[in-house]
Every structure is written in structure tokens, then in C-alpha cells.
Write an enzyme that holds these catalytic residues in place. Structure first.
Site, PDB file in Angstrom:
ATOM      1  N   THR A   1       0.901  -1.171   0.080  1.00 31.61           N
ATOM      2  CA  THR A   1      -0.059   0.071   0.057  1.00 31.61           C
ATOM      3  C   THR A   1       0.822   1.217  -0.034  1.00 31.61           C
ATOM      4  O   THR A   1       0.386   2.401  -0.546  1.00 31.61           O
ATOM      5  CB  THR A   1      -1.060   0.089   1.223  1.00 31.61           C
ATOM      6  N   CYS A   2       1.975   1.234   0.586  1.00 35.68           N
ATOM      7  CA  CYS A   2       2.738   2.356   0.681  1.00 35.68           C
ATOM      8  C   CYS A   2       3.153   2.969  -0.965  1.00 35.68           C
ATOM      9  O   CYS A   2       3.415   4.208  -1.104  1.00 35.68           O
ATOM     10  CB  CYS A   2       3.909   2.264   1.560  1.00 35.68           C
ATOM     11  N   PHE A   3       3.370   1.779  -1.587  1.00 36.64           N
ATOM     12  CA  PHE A   3       3.751   2.156  -3.116  1.00 36.64           C
ATOM     13  C   PHE A   3       2.762   2.186  -4.072  1.00 36.64           C
ATOM     14  O   PHE A   3       3.056   2.211  -5.287  1.00 36.64           O
ATOM     15  CB  PHE A   3       4.880   1.286  -3.214  1.00 36.64           C
TER      16      PHE A   3
END
Length: 318
Positions: A310-312
């Protein structure tokens, strides 16, 4: 309730304290402003209050590294009324659901899980501390004796590094192959829950004061987010247009299959897919141009499932 625009948060706290039994049914009147609340003033109050509660100035919630989701701030205790305000935040989220007024806030996966009584796991750490999540995953996959890591961790308390034990006697316990699973579990649990447990419980007190728990517990975390924040219409063509490919090209059969499946999804399923990939089920203003996702070539093991980062904004397709 009589609210001054110049002191929305303070006045709301006072009014809710005076009228604790009237939180389900009330009208808003802004001081020195003529008007009868037929729903519009309440909606305006709700959105203005949410900006105060969840904005950076309150210090109650921290913006996740992904730049989209919020998680309680471990140092919220510097706000003298922190417990009361977290309880009010729970009231606010419940009122938003009850009155079907979407508020502009996206909580972290772990926070939504905890509201529902579900304990987070290591993957849920990604939108709070992705670097720590990767480090802990590395420990599970590799030998760790050479690290000489005790069952402790450090926190940055206003510029000072303070050591904390993960369990009693943790300073004298070194992580090894036998206990590294316990260390990883305690670390992720500390970061997702333990450091902010009291604030989460206050939020839940306020939330379930208005929303019956048995009506909410049937929902998944992504469904709860949609209930609180509303659901944006997801344009699949816009999604396709701005999606990036890594180690893949548009003519690969796996990419074609992916879009064939996505194009046949209804909006609820698309929202769940978006939540899986990005940590949010809503599309930002400006569409996917502002939040392009990435499809990446994953493992050659076709028995595995897709993995999201999710961070990327990235999903690996096996």
C-alpha cells in the site's frame, strides 16, 4: 447545540458534555447566524469539526507515510483533553454513518480493524511504518543471531531516544531462531495497537455510544471505511489509463486477465480492490492521475495470491 465557528471543537465538547443523552438527535445553530438546521447546518458542522479533529494541528492523529491514511498519535497525551477528544472523534464517525454524511478522513487498516475488534497483523504495519514492516519480514526470512537484538525498541520522544521493553525482562532476552516470531509479533502489535491502545478505546467508547456494536461488527475494515468516509465512483478506464507496469507489458496474458476481471467488477468490489492496493477505497480529487497504481510481476508460483504494497500503491501479480 449552539456552536461558534471560531471555536467549533471546544464548543462541541462542552455541548456534548451538557447534553450527553441527546447525541443521537440534535440540531446545529451557529452563534449569530440566522438559520434553521434541516440537515445542512449539521453536515457543515460535521465537516468543519472533522477538519479540526483529524487535521495536523490537533496532534491526535499522524499521517501515514503513504500520505493518505491516519493513525492515532502515540504522543497525543500532550493535548490536555486528548481522551475527551478521541471519544468525540468516535461520536463524530458514528454520527457520519447514522446520518449518511461522509467525512473526509481515511483511517489506517490497523485502526479500522481495531475498531471492529480485529487484531492487526504484520502486513497491516505497512501503512504505519513500511520500513519497520520490511525489517521484521526480513527477520522472519533470515537468520538473526548475529544481530544481537534484545526484546526492546526505541521511541523518539521529542528529540530523545528512549528504550522500551517489549516484554518483562526484554533487555536480557536476545532474539534467536526460536523466539523471533514472538519478537516480530510483539513489535507489530506495539506499533499498531499498544502505543495507542488507550486512545483507540476512547474512540470506540464514543463510536459505540451511538452505533450499536452488533450492527457494526458484521462489516469488514474496508466496508467500515466506506461507511464513515463515503464511496467514490471508481472509473475503470481512468484506472487503466494511469496504471503503471513493472516487469510487465500491456500484452502479457496476466495483465489482460487482470483487466478482464476488473472490468467486470461492481463498484463495491472495485472499492475493496482499491483498498487492498492503496489502503483507501476512495479516489482522490483529480482521479487516478493523482494516485496511479502499479502492477508488478510477482513470483512464478501460480499457487500464490496477489500481494499488495500500500505504501507504493503496488500489487504483485503471480
Amino acid at each position: 447545540m449552539y456552536i461558534r465557528r471560531s471555536n467549533i471543537l471546544g464548543d462541541t465538547l462542552k455541548e456534548f458534555a451538557k447534553h450527553s443523552q441527546e447525541k443521537l438527535f440534535f440540531r446545529i445553530e451557529f452563534v449569530k447566524e440566522p438559520g434553521v438546521d434541516q440537515g445542512g447546518l449539521k453536515k457543515e458542522w460535521l465537516n468543519l469539526l472533522s477538519k479540526d479533529l483529524f487535521g495536523p494541528r490537533s496532534g491526535l492523529f499522524k499521517l501515514s507515510p503513504n500520505g493518505r491514511t491516519l493513525h492515532p498519535n502515540p504522543f497525543a497525551f500532550i493535548q490536555p483533553s486528548a481522551n475527551s477528544i478521541y471519544r468525540l472523534a468516535g461520536n463524530l464517525a458514528a454520527i457520519a454513518i447514522k446520518d449518511k454524511i461522509a467525512i473526509d478522513v481515511n483511517f489506517s487498516k490497523s485502526f479500522l480493524k481495531l475498531v471492529l475488534g480485529i487484531m492487526p497483523n504484520l502486513n497491516d504495519l505497512e501503512d504505519i511504518d513500511p520500513e519497520l514492516k520490511q525489517s521484521l519480514k526480513w527477520m522472519l526470512d533470515n537468520e538473526v543471531e548475529a544481530l544481537y537484538q534484545p526484546f526492546t525498541y526505541e521511541i523518539d520522544a521529542f528529540g530523545k531516544r528512549l528504550g522500551q521493553e517489549l516484554k518483562e525482562g526484554g533487555e536480557d532476552i536476545i532474539v534467536d531462531e526460536l523466539n523471533k516470531g514472538e519478537y516480530v509479533e510483539l513489535m507489530q502489535l506495539t506499533k499498531t495497537y499498544r502505543e495507542v491502545a488507550s486512545y483507540i478505546e476512547k474512540f470506540k467508547e464514543g463510536f459505540f455510544e451511538i452505533m450499536p456494536e452488533e450492527l457494526v461488527e458484521i462489516f469488514s475494515p474496508s466496508e467500515l471505511e466506506i461507511l464513515i468516509s463515503g464511496k467514490s465512483e471508481i472509473d475503470v478506464e481512468d484506472l487503466k489509463k494511469h496504471t503503471k507496469l513493472r516487469e510487465l507489458n500491456k500484452d502479457d496474458i496476466i495483465v489482460k486477465w487482470f483487466w478482464e476481471i476488473v472490468e467486470n467488477m461492481d463498484q463495491d468490489t472495485l472499492a475493496n480492490l482499491l483498498f487492498f492496493i492503496t489502503g483507501s477505497s476512495k479516489v482522490p480529487h483529480g482521479g487516478f492521475k493523482e494516485m496511479p497504481i502499479t502492477l508488478k510481476k510477482g513470483t512464478f508460483d501460480t499457487s500464490t495470491l496477489p500481494v499488495a504494497h500500500t505504501c507504493f500503491l503496488e500489487v504483485e501479480i503471480p
